[in-house]
Design an enzyme around this catalytic site. Structure first.
Site, PDB file in Angstrom:
ATOM      1  N   SER A 249       1.089  -0.880  -0.113  1.00  0.00           N
ATOM      2  CA  SER A 249      -0.037  -0.255  -0.324  1.00  0.00           C
ATOM      3  C   SER A 249       1.022   0.621  -0.259  1.00  0.00           C
ATOM      4  O   SER A 249       1.835   1.544   0.450  1.00  0.00           O
ATOM      5  CB  SER A 249      -0.849   0.330   1.501  1.00  0.00           C
ATOM      6  OG  SER A 249      -0.455   1.059   1.813  1.00  0.00           O
ATOM      7  N   LYS A 250       0.363   2.250  -0.615  1.00  0.00           N
ATOM      8  CA  LYS A 250       0.864   3.632  -0.579  1.00  0.00           C
ATOM      9  C   LYS A 250       1.298   4.039   0.559  1.00  0.00           C
ATOM     10  O   LYS A 250       2.296   4.604   0.641  1.00  0.00           O
ATOM     11  CB  LYS A 250      -0.063   4.682  -1.398  1.00  0.00           C
ATOM     12  CG  LYS A 250       0.175   6.241  -1.653  1.00  0.00           C
ATOM     13  CD  LYS A 250      -0.780   6.933  -2.164  1.00  0.00           C
ATOM     14  CE  LYS A 250      -0.879   7.904  -2.254  1.00  0.00           C
ATOM     15  NZ  LYS A 250      -2.019   9.138  -2.659  1.00  0.00           N
TER      16      LYS A 250
END
Ligand code: GLU
Length: 482
Positions: A249-250
């Site tokens: 995930s970012k």
């Protein structure tokens, strides 16, 4: 059979998620492996998520990774515009057509009414209230300027099925679906609507995207059916996980293509690694060029289960790519990382980079690996003890003055230094390692260095080499009480 057409349809969020990059890659490979076209479409209808410069990030990531799309906003093509915000008239026209065909309807319900539909568990499902409005009433309310949305009209009973090429038959009961909004009150389409209209009008034959869309695809198929359009073939791809429980995930900074590039990963290595996240080529090779991947790509190598992103493996692969670069290419990509080093400009850049080429896995390691050149302070002389080399502090203290003498009088080239150090070992009856090992430690004060004693001498130059060896001799003397 019609020509294969696949697409990558990112939303411009300002960064390229590695999962998105993999989706793009598989869509690209599938098209190219089948002599087809790969299309880039920008899905920018969510105005709240608009980020300045985000579309450029998409273009540059695809270009850097070697995915050359056949059609796209900056490329043109016969099916444009390729940016959704430029297709508003198209969505409006088809929304009206879908209403005519009974596949959609106007909804005027207020926020308060929608909220009142929430049950005790916090779930809410629209109750088709506005479907019952007469045509006249709808027209009257629109004419009076009342705000509205357009919703999909999902049959209340029955179910829908389709064949996904990875996950097999997917069936969803209509009772599980909701009459989602297709056109918002600001006139913008939602993804739920625009993806169907665009995929159809752009002649997309194979829709390749993440598994998060697996269960909403039946809704989209109901629209294809209502319009009387042929459904595309679907290929949904497994999620990429950071570990057993967490998605890449970012938010955790472990998913962004550009972040990896700035840490010194080569785009070709990233794309090669990303290809392996969920796909195993038949020939069981790991290092592949784009041409290899096109040649080997096939859907039966794609796995259903989530794949785990392994940075250690990516690092290894990146190291292989660095080694395989031509010197010219390597110097070009490594130079910006060398510039971040505190010793940039103080020593010969070509020599520093050449020594590191086979000793790094990412270009980002360059500054840290050269740190020893910058500072040479007191270090622990226990480093001189090395069983395999048969050296210790006392032996080093015997050898180093001889080394000083030898190198002070030799030609300062690889051959000159080699001959004088090896000559010294032979002459005095030492093993080569008993001379070379203490010399390397005395020059650097570090257990691991990017090169042996001779390379370190060449890098440091004569004056600095002699200064360091003298300093090391005094450290040893102090330690041994001499
Ligand atoms: N814009 C959607 C996304 O970024 C595209 C999904 C699709 O490929 O249909 O997730």
């Amino acid at each position: 059979m019609s020509k294969v057409r696949t697409r990558f349809a990112p939303s411009p969020t300002g960064f390229m998620h590695l999962g998105g990059l993999r989706t793009a890659l598989y869509a690209y490979l599938y098209a190219k492996a089948n002599g087809g076209d790969f299309i880039l479409r920008i899905e920018d209808t969510d105005k709240e998520r608009f980020v300045e410069g985000a579309i450029e990030v998409i273009y540059s990531s695809l270009k850097e990774s070697g995915m050359d799309y056949d059609e796209g906003p900056d490329k043109g093509g016969n099916y444009g515009p390729y940016i959704q915000s430029e297709r508003m008239d198209i969505y409006k026209k088809y929304a009206l057509e879908l209403i005519e065909k009974g596949g959609a309807y106007y909804c005027f319900c207020s926020k308060e009414r929608l909220e009142s539909l929430t049950d005790e568990n916090g779930n809410r499902k629209y109750d088709k209230h506005c479907l019952k409005l007469s045509k006249e009433e709808v027209e009257k309310r629109i004419a009076s300027g009342e705000s509205y949305v357009i919703r999909q009209n999902i049959p209340e009973v029955g179910s829908s099925s389709y064949e996904d090429l990875i996950y097999g038959t997917i069936t969803i009961d209509h009772s599980e679906l909701e009459d989602n909004i297709l056109i918002k009150s600001d006139g913008m389409p939602t993804y739920n609507f625009a993806n169907v209209i665009d995929d159809h009008l752009m002649g997309i034959t194979h829709v390749i995207r993440g598994t998060e869309y697996l269960s909403s695809t039946p809704k989209y198929n109901l629209m294809y059916d209502a319009f009387g359009w042929e459904r595309p073939v679907y290929i949904h791809l497994p999620t990429i996980m950071k570990d057993a429980t967490r998605k890449l995930s970012k938010r955790y900074g472990d998913a962004n293509f550009d972040d990896f590039v700035s840490k010194g990963y080569l785009p070709q290595a990233i794309i090669n690694y990303v290809a392996l996240l969920g796909w195993s080529p038949k020939e069981n090779i790991e290092k592949m060029t784009m041409e290899d991947m096109i040649r080997l790509f096939s859907l039966d190598g794609i796995s259903k289960s989530p794949s785990i992103f392994d940075e250690v493996k990516l690092k290894w692969l990146n190291g292989e790519y660095i080694k395989a670069l031509s010197d010219e290419e390597y110097f070009k990509v490594a130079e910006p990382f060398l510039q971040k080093s505190s010793v940039y400009g103080k020593y010969d850049s070509t020599l520093m980079l050449s020594l590191l080429k086979t000793r790094i896995e990412t270009l980002g390691e360059i500054p840290e690996k050269l740190e020893f050149l910058n500072e040479f302070t007191d270090y622990n002389t226990a480093l001189f003890c090395h069983k395999k080399m048969k050296t210790d502090e006392a032996l080093s203290l015997q050898v180093l003055p001889l080394v000083l003498n030898a190198i002070s009088n030799c030609e300062w080239t690889h051959d000159g230094l080699h001959d004088s150090l090896i000559g010294l070992a032979t002459e005095k009856g030492y093993k080569n390692g008993q001379v070379l090992y203490p010399t390397r430690i005395a020059l650097t004060g570090k257990e691991s260095t990017p090169g042996g004693a001779i390379e370190m001498c060449l890098l440091l130059g004569k004056e600095e080499s002699i200064r360091r060896i003298n300093h090391s001799i005094s450290l040893l003397k102090a330690k041994l009480g001499e």
